[in-house]
Design a protein around this motif. Structure first.
Motif, PDB file in Angstrom:
ATOM      1  N   GLY A 104      76.298  83.234  62.355  1.00 31.64           N
ATOM      2  CA  GLY A 104      77.211  83.629  63.423  1.00 31.64           C
ATOM      3  C   GLY A 104      78.683  83.463  63.131  1.00 31.64           C
ATOM      4  O   GLY A 104      79.525  83.840  63.945  1.00 31.64           O
ATOM      5  N   GLY A 105      79.017  82.898  61.973  1.00 34.88           N
ATOM      6  CA  GLY A 105      80.424  82.752  61.637  1.00 34.88           C
ATOM      7  C   GLY A 105      81.060  84.091  61.307  1.00 34.88           C
ATOM      8  O   GLY A 105      80.386  85.114  61.235  1.00 34.88           O
ATOM      9  N   GLY A 106      82.377  84.071  61.136  1.00 33.05           N
ATOM     10  CA  GLY A 106      83.069  85.302  60.793  1.00 33.05           C
ATOM     11  C   GLY A 106      84.552  85.193  61.041  1.00 33.05           C
ATOM     12  O   GLY A 106      85.095  84.094  61.228  1.00 33.05           O
ATOM     13  N   LEU A 107      85.195  86.347  61.017  1.00 29.12           N
ATOM     14  CA  LEU A 107      86.632  86.448  61.227  1.00 29.12           C
ATOM     15  C   LEU A 107      86.890  86.976  62.633  1.00 29.12           C
ATOM     16  O   LEU A 107      86.303  87.986  63.035  1.00 29.12           O
ATOM     17  N   SER A 163      86.135  85.209  70.703  1.00 29.21           N
ATOM     18  CA  SER A 163      84.942  84.373  70.850  1.00 29.21           C
ATOM     19  C   SER A 163      83.970  84.598  69.698  1.00 29.21           C
ATOM     20  O   SER A 163      83.933  85.681  69.106  1.00 29.21           O
ATOM     21  N   LEU A 164      83.202  83.566  69.416  1.00 29.20           N
ATOM     22  CA  LEU A 164      82.085  83.643  68.474  1.00 29.20           C
ATOM     23  C   LEU A 164      80.978  82.745  68.999  1.00 29.20           C
ATOM     24  O   LEU A 164      81.247  81.757  69.696  1.00 29.20           O
ATOM     25  N   ARG A 165      79.747  83.082  68.647  1.00 26.29           N
ATOM     26  CA  ARG A 165      78.631  82.195  68.947  1.00 26.29           C
ATOM     27  C   ARG A 165      77.916  81.849  67.654  1.00 26.29           C
ATOM     28  O   ARG A 165      77.405  82.741  66.969  1.00 26.29           O
ATOM     29  N   THR A 193      78.713  77.523  57.938  1.00 29.34           N
ATOM     30  CA  THR A 193      79.115  78.903  58.154  1.00 29.34           C
ATOM     31  C   THR A 193      80.624  78.926  58.391  1.00 29.34           C
ATOM     32  O   THR A 193      81.156  78.088  59.136  1.00 29.34           O
ATOM     33  N   GLN A 194      81.294  79.881  57.753  1.00 36.02           N
ATOM     34  CA  GLN A 194      82.761  79.929  57.823  1.00 36.02           C
ATOM     35  C   GLN A 194      83.210  80.606  59.110  1.00 36.02           C
ATOM     36  O   GLN A 194      82.727  81.684  59.459  1.00 36.02           O
ATOM     37  N   VAL A 195      84.159  79.969  59.779  1.00 41.42           N
ATOM     38  CA  VAL A 195      84.826  80.560  60.935  1.00 41.42           C
ATOM     39  C   VAL A 195      86.315  80.645  60.614  1.00 41.42           C
ATOM     40  O   VAL A 195      86.938  79.634  60.287  1.00 41.42           O
TER      41      VAL A 195
END
Length: 117
Positions: free
Chosen positions: A8-11, A17-19, A111-113
């Motif tokens: 679920g990580g990302g840019l 928002s991210l989950r 996981t990268q955020v």
């Protein structure tokens, strides 16, 4: 043993928002505490949020009111809903399982955020 797999990580842009999801290899109901940690470049790993098997939660001060930790026992999955993201939330986020009181016994790979300002 417990295997933990994050996703679920990302840019995302600031304010977005991210989950994050953490799938465990065994029932999270049998795990004392499930938690999310993060580590930014050049900084120590820090606790972000935790949820006990009984449902109680705790949060790091800077994420209170913005992040929500929850668990789905049927899916053996713990979530971290992150709203109002800020650039200072940029980090690698790790899921952790604490089987008995005393700190994490197992870790996911992270996981990268990345939050762009």
């Amino acid at each position: 043993q417990v295997q933990l797999v994050e996703s679920g990580g990302g840019l995302v842009q600031a304010g977005g928002s991210l989950r994050l999801s953490c799938a465990a290899s065994r029932s999270i109901f049998t795990i004392n505490v499930m938690a999310w940690y993060r580590q930014a470049p050049g900084k120590q790993r820090e606790l972000v949020a935790a949820i006990a098997s009984g449902g109680s939660t705790k949060y790091e001060d800077s994420v209170k009111g913005r992040f929500t930790i929850s668990g789905d026992i049927a899916k053996n999955t713990v979530y971290l809903q992150m709203d109002g993201l800020k650039s200072e939330d940029t980090a690698v986020y790790y899921c952790a399982a604490d089987l008995e009181e005393g700190g994490p016994d197992y870790w996911g790979r992270g996981t990268q955020v990345t939050v762009s300002s």
